[in-house]
Design an enzyme around this catalytic site. Structure first.
Site, short mmCIF file in Angstrom:
data_model
loop_
_atom_site.label_atom_id
_atom_site.label_comp_id
_atom_site.label_asym_id
_atom_site.label_seq_id
_atom_site.Cartn_x
_atom_site.Cartn_y
_atom_site.Cartn_z
N ARG A 1 34.26 9.51 -25.50
CA ARG A 1 34.38 9.43 -24.04
C ARG A 1 34.88 8.05 -23.62
NH1 ARG A 1 32.76 14.20 -22.18
NH2 ARG A 1 31.27 15.26 -23.55
N ASP A 2 35.82 8.05 -22.66
CA ASP A 2 36.33 6.78 -22.13
C ASP A 2 35.20 6.05 -21.40
OD1 ASP A 2 39.47 5.72 -21.35
OD2 ASP A 2 37.78 4.86 -20.24
N ILE A 3 35.13 4.75 -21.62
CA ILE A 3 34.05 3.94 -21.04
C ILE A 3 34.20 3.80 -19.52
CG2 ILE A 3 35.09 1.62 -21.26
CD1 ILE A 3 32.46 0.82 -22.71
N ASN B 1 49.88 6.38 -22.97
CA ASN B 1 50.56 5.20 -22.44
C ASN B 1 51.11 4.40 -23.61
OD1 ASN B 1 49.81 5.88 -19.77
ND2 ASN B 1 47.81 4.93 -20.06
N VAL C 1 45.04 -0.88 -24.71
CA VAL C 1 44.44 -0.97 -26.05
C VAL C 1 45.53 -0.54 -27.04
CG1 VAL C 1 42.66 -0.13 -27.61
CG2 VAL C 1 42.11 -0.49 -25.19
N HIS D 1 46.46 6.25 -28.63
CA HIS D 1 45.41 7.17 -28.18
C HIS D 1 45.99 8.15 -27.17
CE1 HIS D 1 45.29 3.46 -25.82
NE2 HIS D 1 44.99 4.21 -24.77
N HIS E 1 44.82 10.34 -23.93
CA HIS E 1 43.77 10.58 -22.93
C HIS E 1 43.73 12.08 -22.64
CE1 HIS E 1 43.49 6.32 -21.29
NE2 HIS E 1 44.67 6.26 -21.88
P1 AMP Z 1 45.25 2.59 -22.09
O1 AMP Z 1 45.29 1.81 -20.81
O2 AMP Z 1 46.09 3.83 -22.06
O3 AMP Z 1 45.54 1.71 -23.29
O4 AMP Z 1 43.78 3.13 -22.22
C1 AMP Z 1 42.75 2.42 -22.80
C2 AMP Z 1 41.47 3.11 -22.39
O5 AMP Z 1 40.45 2.70 -23.28
C3 AMP Z 1 41.00 2.78 -20.97
O6 AMP Z 1 40.92 3.98 -20.21
C4 AMP Z 1 39.63 2.13 -21.19
O7 AMP Z 1 38.70 2.49 -20.21
C5 AMP Z 1 39.24 2.67 -22.57
N1 AMP Z 1 38.32 1.86 -23.35
C6 AMP Z 1 38.42 0.54 -23.62
N2 AMP Z 1 37.41 0.14 -24.42
C7 AMP Z 1 36.66 1.24 -24.66
C8 AMP Z 1 35.47 1.48 -25.41
N3 AMP Z 1 34.84 0.50 -26.10
N4 AMP Z 1 34.97 2.74 -25.44
C9 AMP Z 1 35.58 3.73 -24.76
N5 AMP Z 1 36.70 3.57 -24.04
C10 AMP Z 1 37.24 2.34 -23.98
#
Ligand code: AMP
Length: 114
Positions: A29-31, A87, A96, A100, A102
């Site tokens: 799950r996204d944080i 993205n 990040v 990944h 979403h």
């Molecule tokens: P992006 O902007 O597409 O690179 O998405 C990165 C996503 O990772 C964002 O929606 C953040 O909320 C999510 N995120 C960052 N760190 C964590 C974590 N430790 N656990 C879960 N989700 C995370």
């Protein structure tokens, strides 16, 4: 990659709310959820972004999408629909740098083209 947070989550070195894991991918799950269901699906091996994909990664990317479908079924959002987003790079909004996908659902998503 030793300093990559998604590598650490995939290797269970860092905690996350896992919803699925196998030898190739991890989903959690996204944080900062942007929808009632917001799950990230990542390859266990470090790939920085779509821009770094190789031909040998094609089966892995296909697997990510079938896992996304399975999770959507488990989360009971398959019937109403959902959105998959990747993205890529700074202009793509990637923050990040471990590839990944979403999985977003549980509400009507605004169209990204406006
Ligand atoms: P992006 O902007 O597409 O690179 O998405 C990165 C996503 O990772 C964002 O929606 C953040 O909320 C999510 N995120 C960052 N760190 C964590 C974590 N430790 N656990 C879960 N989700 C995370």
């Amino acid at each position: 990659m030793s300093d990559c947070i998604f590598c650490k989550i995939a290797s269970n070195e860092m905690k996350a709310e896992l919803v699925y894991q196998d030898e190739r991918v991890t989903a959690f799950r996204d944080i900062h959820p942007a929808a009632p269901t917001h799950i990230l699906i990542v390859p266990n091996k470090h790939i920085e972004a779509v821009s770094r994909l190789e031909v040998e990664d094609e089966a892995l990317m296909g697997h990510i999408f079938t896992v996304a479908r399975k999770i959507a079924q488990d989360e009971e959002i398959e019937k109403d629909g959902y959105r998959l987003i990747t993205n890529t790079g700074v202009n793509g909004g990637q923050t990040v740098f471990h590839l990944h996908v979403h999985l977003l659902g549980g509400q009507m998503m605004k169209h990204p083209m406006g």
